[in-house]
Motif scaffolding. Structure first.
Motif, PDB file in Angstrom:
ATOM      1  N   ARG A   1       0.828  -1.206   0.000  1.00  0.00           N
ATOM      2  CA  ARG A   1       0.000   0.000   0.000  1.00  0.00           C
ATOM      3  C   ARG A   1       0.864   1.260   0.000  1.00  0.00           C
ATOM      4  NH1 ARG A   1      -4.658   1.446   4.550  1.00  0.00           N
ATOM      5  NH2 ARG A   1      -5.278   3.473   3.656  1.00  0.00           N
ATOM      6  N   LEU A   2       1.931   1.247   0.780  1.00  0.00           N
ATOM      7  CA  LEU A   2       2.815   2.409   0.831  1.00  0.00           C
ATOM      8  C   LEU A   2       3.530   2.615  -0.499  1.00  0.00           C
ATOM      9  CD1 LEU A   2       3.982   4.660   2.574  1.00  0.00           C
ATOM     10  CD2 LEU A   2       5.766   3.058   3.332  1.00  0.00           C
ATOM     11  N   VAL A   3       3.991   1.542  -1.101  1.00  0.00           N
ATOM     12  CA  VAL A   3       4.651   1.644  -2.397  1.00  0.00           C
ATOM     13  C   VAL A   3       3.689   2.167  -3.453  1.00  0.00           C
ATOM     14  CG1 VAL A   3       5.621   0.266  -4.281  1.00  0.00           C
ATOM     15  CG2 VAL A   3       6.422  -0.073  -1.940  1.00  0.00           C
ATOM     16  N   SER A   4       2.436   1.738  -3.374  1.00  0.00           N
ATOM     17  CA  SER A   4       1.432   2.236  -4.314  1.00  0.00           C
ATOM     18  C   SER A   4       1.252   3.743  -4.167  1.00  0.00           C
ATOM     19  CB  SER A   4       0.101   1.518  -4.087  1.00  0.00           C
ATOM     20  OG  SER A   4      -0.892   2.002  -4.959  1.00  0.00           O
ATOM     21  N   GLU A   5       1.245   4.245  -2.933  1.00  0.00           N
ATOM     22  CA  GLU A   5       1.134   5.688  -2.699  1.00  0.00           C
ATOM     23  C   GLU A   5       2.364   6.427  -3.226  1.00  0.00           C
ATOM     24  OE1 GLU A   5       0.533   6.190   1.442  1.00  0.00           O
ATOM     25  OE2 GLU A   5      -1.497   5.342   1.454  1.00  0.00           O
ATOM     26  N   TRP A   6       3.531   5.800  -3.140  1.00  0.00           N
ATOM     27  CA  TRP A   6       4.753   6.443  -3.603  1.00  0.00           C
ATOM     28  C   TRP A   6       4.826   6.548  -5.122  1.00  0.00           C
ATOM     29  CZ3 TRP A   6       8.957   3.462  -0.324  1.00  0.00           C
ATOM     30  CH2 TRP A   6       8.902   3.907   1.000  1.00  0.00           C
ATOM     31  N   THR A   7       4.345   5.536  -5.818  1.00  0.00           N
ATOM     32  CA  THR A   7       4.683   5.397  -7.236  1.00  0.00           C
ATOM     33  C   THR A   7       3.542   5.676  -8.215  1.00  0.00           C
ATOM     34  OG1 THR A   7       4.204   3.013  -7.102  1.00  0.00           O
ATOM     35  CG2 THR A   7       6.485   3.715  -6.726  1.00  0.00           C
ATOM     36  N   ARG A   8       2.297   5.659  -7.758  1.00  0.00           N
ATOM     37  CA  ARG A   8       1.201   5.853  -8.713  1.00  0.00           C
ATOM     38  C   ARG A   8       1.203   7.250  -9.311  1.00  0.00           C
ATOM     39  NH1 ARG A   8      -2.509   2.358  -9.922  1.00  0.00           N
ATOM     40  NH2 ARG A   8      -2.760   0.455  -8.684  1.00  0.00           N
ATOM     41  N   ASN A   9       1.546   8.237  -8.511  1.00  0.00           N
ATOM     42  CA  ASN A   9       1.631   9.611  -9.007  1.00  0.00           C
ATOM     43  C   ASN A   9       3.038   9.863  -9.534  1.00  0.00           C
ATOM     44  OD1 ASN A   9       2.381  12.632  -8.421  1.00  0.00           O
ATOM     45  ND2 ASN A   9       0.149  12.589  -8.587  1.00  0.00           N
TER      46      ASN A   9
ATOM     47  N   LEU B   1       9.995  12.008  -6.747  1.00  0.00           N
ATOM     48  CA  LEU B   1      10.554  12.390  -5.447  1.00  0.00           C
ATOM     49  C   LEU B   1      11.199  11.207  -4.743  1.00  0.00           C
ATOM     50  CD1 LEU B   1       7.786  14.794  -4.041  1.00  0.00           C
ATOM     51  CD2 LEU B   1      10.087  15.420  -4.793  1.00  0.00           C
ATOM     52  N   VAL B   2      10.533  10.041  -4.810  1.00  0.00           N
ATOM     53  CA  VAL B   2      11.039   8.862  -4.101  1.00  0.00           C
ATOM     54  C   VAL B   2      12.249   8.264  -4.796  1.00  0.00           C
ATOM     55  CG1 VAL B   2      10.486   6.492  -3.421  1.00  0.00           C
ATOM     56  CG2 VAL B   2       8.824   8.325  -3.043  1.00  0.00           C
TER      57      VAL B   2
ATOM     58  N   LYS C   1       3.036  -1.320 -11.792  1.00  0.00           N
ATOM     59  CA  LYS C   1       2.577  -2.688 -11.516  1.00  0.00           C
ATOM     60  C   LYS C   1       3.708  -3.530 -10.929  1.00  0.00           C
ATOM     61  CE  LYS C   1      -0.928  -2.815 -15.201  1.00  0.00           C
ATOM     62  NZ  LYS C   1      -1.328  -3.477 -16.478  1.00  0.00           N
ATOM     63  N   ASP C   2       4.906  -3.358 -11.469  1.00  0.00           N
ATOM     64  CA  ASP C   2       6.052  -4.110 -10.936  1.00  0.00           C
ATOM     65  C   ASP C   2       6.355  -3.710  -9.500  1.00  0.00           C
ATOM     66  OD1 ASP C   2       6.387  -5.454 -13.311  1.00  0.00           O
ATOM     67  OD2 ASP C   2       7.883  -4.052 -14.107  1.00  0.00           O
ATOM     68  N   PHE C   3       6.294  -2.404  -9.210  1.00  0.00           N
ATOM     69  CA  PHE C   3       6.573  -1.940  -7.852  1.00  0.00           C
ATOM     70  C   PHE C   3       5.543  -2.469  -6.858  1.00  0.00           C
ATOM     71  CE2 PHE C   3       8.557   2.020  -9.969  1.00  0.00           C
ATOM     72  CZ  PHE C   3       9.758   1.338 -10.120  1.00  0.00           C
ATOM     73  N   GLU C   4       4.284  -2.516  -7.274  1.00  0.00           N
ATOM     74  CA  GLU C   4       3.241  -3.020  -6.385  1.00  0.00           C
ATOM     75  C   GLU C   4       3.354  -4.534  -6.199  1.00  0.00           C
ATOM     76  OE1 GLU C   4      -0.320  -1.685  -8.235  1.00  0.00           O
ATOM     77  OE2 GLU C   4      -0.176   0.364  -7.452  1.00  0.00           O
ATOM     78  N   ALA C   5       3.813  -5.230  -7.231  1.00  0.00           N
ATOM     79  CA  ALA C   5       3.969  -6.677  -7.117  1.00  0.00           C
ATOM     80  C   ALA C   5       5.181  -7.046  -6.268  1.00  0.00           C
ATOM     81  CB  ALA C   5       4.099  -7.305  -8.508  1.00  0.00           C
ATOM     82  N   PHE C   6       6.233  -6.220  -6.331  1.00  0.00           N
ATOM     83  CA  PHE C   6       7.461  -6.483  -5.579  1.00  0.00           C
ATOM     84  C   PHE C   6       7.845  -5.237  -4.778  1.00  0.00           C
ATOM     85  CE2 PHE C   6       7.598  -8.777  -9.626  1.00  0.00           C
ATOM     86  CZ  PHE C   6       7.688 -10.096  -9.186  1.00  0.00           C
ATOM     87  N   PRO C   7       7.132  -4.952  -3.695  1.00  0.00           N
ATOM     88  CA  PRO C   7       7.414  -3.712  -2.938  1.00  0.00           C
ATOM     89  C   PRO C   7       8.818  -3.663  -2.366  1.00  0.00           C
ATOM     90  CG  PRO C   7       5.948  -5.172  -1.697  1.00  0.00           C
ATOM     91  CD  PRO C   7       6.056  -5.746  -3.078  1.00  0.00           C
ATOM     92  N   GLU C   8       9.410  -4.829  -2.091  1.00  0.00           N
ATOM     93  CA  GLU C   8      10.762  -4.844  -1.542  1.00  0.00           C
ATOM     94  C   GLU C   8      11.790  -4.323  -2.548  1.00  0.00           C
ATOM     95  OE1 GLU C   8       9.883  -9.008  -3.184  1.00  0.00           O
ATOM     96  OE2 GLU C   8       8.833  -7.371  -2.179  1.00  0.00           O
ATOM     97  N   MET C   9      11.418  -4.272  -3.822  1.00  0.00           N
ATOM     98  CA  MET C   9      12.332  -3.825  -4.864  1.00  0.00           C
ATOM     99  C   MET C   9      12.585  -2.323  -4.807  1.00  0.00           C
ATOM    100  SD  MET C   9      12.011  -4.672  -8.929  1.00  0.00           S
ATOM    101  CE  MET C   9      10.456  -3.783  -9.142  1.00  0.00           C
ATOM    102  N   VAL C  10      11.633  -1.551  -4.303  1.00  0.00           N
ATOM    103  CA  VAL C  10      11.752  -0.093  -4.304  1.00  0.00           C
ATOM    104  C   VAL C  10      12.917   0.364  -3.439  1.00  0.00           C
ATOM    105  CG1 VAL C  10      10.581   2.068  -3.745  1.00  0.00           C
ATOM    106  CG2 VAL C  10       9.299   0.196  -4.803  1.00  0.00           C
ATOM    107  N   VAL C  11      13.043  -0.200  -2.248  1.00  0.00           N
ATOM    108  CA  VAL C  11      14.158   0.169  -1.368  1.00  0.00           C
ATOM    109  C   VAL C  11      15.486  -0.203  -2.015  1.00  0.00           C
ATOM    110  CG1 VAL C  11      15.223  -0.242   0.873  1.00  0.00           C
ATOM    111  CG2 VAL C  11      12.751  -0.023   0.701  1.00  0.00           C
ATOM    112  N   ALA C  12      15.544  -1.352  -2.675  1.00  0.00           N
ATOM    113  CA  ALA C  12      16.777  -1.761  -3.347  1.00  0.00           C
ATOM    114  C   ALA C  12      17.154  -0.762  -4.437  1.00  0.00           C
ATOM    115  CB  ALA C  12      16.608  -3.160  -3.940  1.00  0.00           C
ATOM    116  N   LEU C  13      16.183  -0.265  -5.185  1.00  0.00           N
ATOM    117  CA  LEU C  13      16.461   0.718  -6.230  1.00  0.00           C
ATOM    118  C   LEU C  13      17.013   2.008  -5.640  1.00  0.00           C
ATOM    119  CD1 LEU C  13      13.290   0.311  -8.507  1.00  0.00           C
ATOM    120  CD2 LEU C  13      15.523  -0.784  -8.747  1.00  0.00           C
ATOM    121  N   ILE C  14      16.419   2.475  -4.545  1.00  0.00           N
ATOM    122  CA  ILE C  14      16.879   3.700  -3.904  1.00  0.00           C
ATOM    123  C   ILE C  14      18.311   3.548  -3.415  1.00  0.00           C
ATOM    124  CG2 ILE C  14      16.522   5.226  -1.912  1.00  0.00           C
ATOM    125  CD1 ILE C  14      13.519   4.660  -2.171  1.00  0.00           C
ATOM    126  N   VAL C  15      18.610   2.417  -2.786  1.00  0.00           N
ATOM    127  CA  VAL C  15      19.956   2.188  -2.250  1.00  0.00           C
ATOM    128  C   VAL C  15      20.979   2.084  -3.378  1.00  0.00           C
ATOM    129  CG1 VAL C  15      21.386   0.593  -0.924  1.00  0.00           C
ATOM    130  CG2 VAL C  15      19.065   1.096  -0.169  1.00  0.00           C
TER     131      VAL C  15
END
Length: 518
Positions: free
Chosen positions: A47-55, A61-62, A473-487
C-alpha cells in the motif's frame, strides 16, 4: 530450496524439488528460514509503495530526488582541512591583524593555487567514520537488499541480520584503521574501493560457508525404503537445483560488484586525467564504456533470467548497470571545453534513444531475435521487457544528471572545494569552465527529457504500451524492490564522488614507519 516463495505471491516455482509454496521445515533449531528478511525494518508495504509510485511526481521524489538529496547532504558536510603550506607564523600574524594589503583576498585565494603548493590535507578519522563509513554502510546495505530480493537468509536466527550487518561494517572500518596505521596505502582511492569490494563480498562468503556447513548443498529429501535400497548411492551425490541456482546467484553478484571496480579503473584512465580531451576522445570514451556496460548487463540478465529466475533481481541489476554508465558519462562533462564537444556527444545519444528503442519494440525485431538469437519470449513479454529497459534508463538518466548538476554547484561554491580538485574550474591553468559545464549540462538534460518524451509517445501511440504504468505494476507486485532501487542509486552516486576525492591525510604515522608520504 533457497529460492522458495511465500504463499500467495502468485509467482512460478522454479525449483523442481519444491512441491509446495511454503518452505520446508529447518533441519536444525539454528537454521534460518530462507524467506526471512535480513533487515526486517527496511521494507515498505504494498500500500505504501502504491502511494509512492502511482503519481508521477511522488515517484520522481522517491526514486530521483530523495536518493540524490542523501548523496548531496553527505558530500556537502565540510571536511576538517589543514593547509600544509601555512606556517605557524602565518596563523599568529592573522590573529594579530598583521596581514598586509598586498596579500591575496579570500576570493582569489579560493580559486588560485601555485604548482609548488601542496594539496590541502584532511582529517583521516572524519573521513573514515563519516565519509567512508557512510559510503561503506550504503554499499553493504545494497548487497543485503539484493539477498532479500533473492529470498535467502543465510545468517543464524539467534544472531540476527542487524548484528551481521553491524559486524561486517565495523570489521571494514577496523581494516581501514590498520591500513592507515601500518601500510601507507590510505592515500590511494583504489585502496578504499577495494576495501568496499571486500566488505560487499563478506555476506556472499558467509552465505556460502553457512550453506556448506549445514549441508544444504546436498539432496536432503527423505527416502522411501525402496529408494534407500536402490537409489541411496545415486542421490547421495546429487546436487539440488536450488544450490546450483545459488551458485549462479553468486556469479551474478560477482559480475555486479566487479563492474564498479572496472568503472573506477576506467575513471582513472580518462575522467581523472588533468589534461583536456578532444570531442572524439570523449565520444570513444562514452561509447566504449557503453559497450562494456551492455555486455556485462546482457550476461547478468541472461544468468538471472535463465538460471536464478528472479524478476526483481533483473530489474535492480539493470538499474545498477545503467547508473554506472550514466554517472561516468555525466562527469565527463567537466572535462569538455567547448559547445561543439557537448553537441557531438548529445546528438549521438538523442538519436540513439529516439531511433534505437522504438526499433527494438517492433515485431520485426522480435521475430529476428526469435529466429537468429533464440529469444523465447512471446511478443507481449518482449514488449514489456523493452519498455522496462527504457524506464530504467530514464530513471538512471534523471538521477545522475540531477546529482551531477547539484554537486558541481555545491562543491564549487561550498567548503569542500579544495578536496575535490576535479571540479576546480577556476584554478590557474585550468582550461575548463564552470559556467559552460553547468549551462551545457542543463541543455543536455532538457534534450534528454525531450527525446524521452518523444520515445514514450511513440510507445503509447504506436505500440499501445505505457512504460510508467507497467513499472508501477512491478513496484506493487514487488514492494521490496523499491528500497533496493533507492539504495543502488545512492551507492553509485557515492561511488563516483569517492573516486574523485583527493586523499591527503594529516598525520605523521607514515613518517614514523619509514614510508614515503609525499
Amino acid at each position: 530450496m533457497y529460492h522458495t516463495l511465500r504463499p500467495g505471491d502468485g509467482r512460478d516455482l522454479y525449483d523442481d524439488q519444491i512441491t509446495r509454496s511454503i518452505p520446508p521445515p529447518p533441519i536444525s533449531p539454528v537454521e534460518p528460514d530462507e524467506n526471512t528478511l535480513l533487515l526486517k525494518g527496511i521494507r515498505p508495504t504494498r500500500r505504501l509503495v502504491s502511494e509512492w509510485t502511482r503519481n508521477s511526481w511522488r515517484r520522481a521524489l522517491v526514486l530521483n530526488v530523495f536518493p540524490v538529496a542523501v548523496v548531496l547532504t553527505w558530500c556537502a558536510v565540510p571536511f576538517p582541512t589543514y593547509d600544509p603550506n601555512e606556517s605557524p607564523l602565518d596563523g599568529i600574524k592573522s590573529m594579530m591583524g598583521l596581514t598586509g594589503s598586498a596579500d591575496l583576498n579570500d576570493t582569489d585565494a579560493h580559486y588560485q593555487s601555485s604548482e609548488s603548493e601542496k594539496p590541502v590535507e584532511i582529517n583521516f578519522w572524519f573521513f573514515l567514520f563519516f565519509y567512508y563509513g557512510f559510503y561503506n554502510a550504503v554499499a553493504l546495505l545494497m548487497i543485503t537488499k539484493i539477498f532479500d530480493l533473492y529470498y535467502l537468509n543465510w545468517w543464524p536466527v539467534w544472531l540476527g541480520g542487524g548484528f551481521a550487518y553491524c559486524t561486517f561494517w565495523l570489521s571494514s572500518l577496523l581494516l581501514g584503521v590498520l591500513i592507515y596505521l601500518y601500510t601507507g596505502l590510505e592515500k590511494y582511492n583504489l585502496t578504499w574501493v577495494l576495501l568496499t569490494f571486500v566488505t560487499m563480498n563478506m555476506p556472499l562468503l558467509v552465505a556460502f560457508i553457512v550453506i556448506r556447513l549445514q549441508n544444504r548443498n546436498t539432496y536432503r529429501r527423505s527416502l522411501t525404503p525402496a529408494q534407500k535400497i536402490f537409489l541411496e548411492n545415486e542421490l547421495r551425490y546429487r546436487v539440488p537445483s536450488s544450490y546450483v541456482r545459488f551458485l549462479w546467484f553468486c556469479v551474478s553478484i560477482s559480475i555486479v560488484i566487479g563492474a564498479f571496480i572496472a568503472g573506477e579503473a576506467y575513471a582513472y584512465v580518462f575522467v581523472t586525467t588533468p589534461q583536456a580531451h578532444t570531442g572524439i576522445d570523449a565520444f570513444v570514451y562514452v561509447y566504449s564504456w557503453l559497450a562494456t556496460i551492455y555486455i556485462l548487463d546482457t550476461v547478468t540478465e541472461y544468468i538471472i533470467e535463465t538460471r536464478v529466475k528472479s524478476y526483481p533481481l533483473q530489474f535492480t541489476f539493470k538499474l545498477y548497470f545503467f547508473m554506472i554508465y550514466f554517472i561516468f558519462y555525466r562527469n565527463l562533462f567537466a572535462r569538455l571545453r567547448n559547445r561543439k564537444q557537448y553537441i557531438l556527444i548529445q546528438a549521438a545519444s538523442s538519436l540513439w534513444v529516439c531511433i534505437f528503442y522504438p526499433i527494438c519494440m517492433t515485431r520485426r525485431m522480435h521475430k529476428f531475435l526469435v529466429y537468429y538469437v533464440g529469444v523465447r519470449k512471446d511478443y507481449e513479454q518482449y514488449k514489456k521487457q523493452c519498455g522496462r529497459s527504457f524506464f530504467i534508463r530514464n530513471l538512471a538518466e534523471n538521477a545522475t544528471m540531477l546529482g551531477f548538476i547539484c554537486w558541481i554547484c555545491i562543491i564549487h561554491y561550498g567548503p569542500n572545494f579544495e578536496v575535490y580538485p576535479y571540479f576546480k574550474f577556476n584554478e590557474v591553468g585550468n582550461e575548463f569552465n564552470f559556467d559552460l559545464t553547468l549551462k551545457a549540462s542543463c541543455v543536455i538534460w532538457a534534450f534528454e527529457l525531450a527525446s524521452n518524451t518523444i520515445t514514450r509517445f511513440i510507445y503509447r501511440r504506436v505500440f499501445k504500451h505505457d512504460i510508467s504504468r507497467e513499472a508501477v505494476k512491478d513496484f506493487e507486485a514487488f514492494p521490496e524492490m523499491v528500497v533496493a532501487l533507492i539504495v543502488i542509486i545512492i551507492h553509485v552516486l557515492q561511488d563516483m564522488l569517492m573516486a574523485l576525492l583527493s586523499l591527503h591525510f594529516k598525520g605523521d604515522h607514515v613518517v614514523k614507519h619509514g614510508l614515503d608520504h609525499k
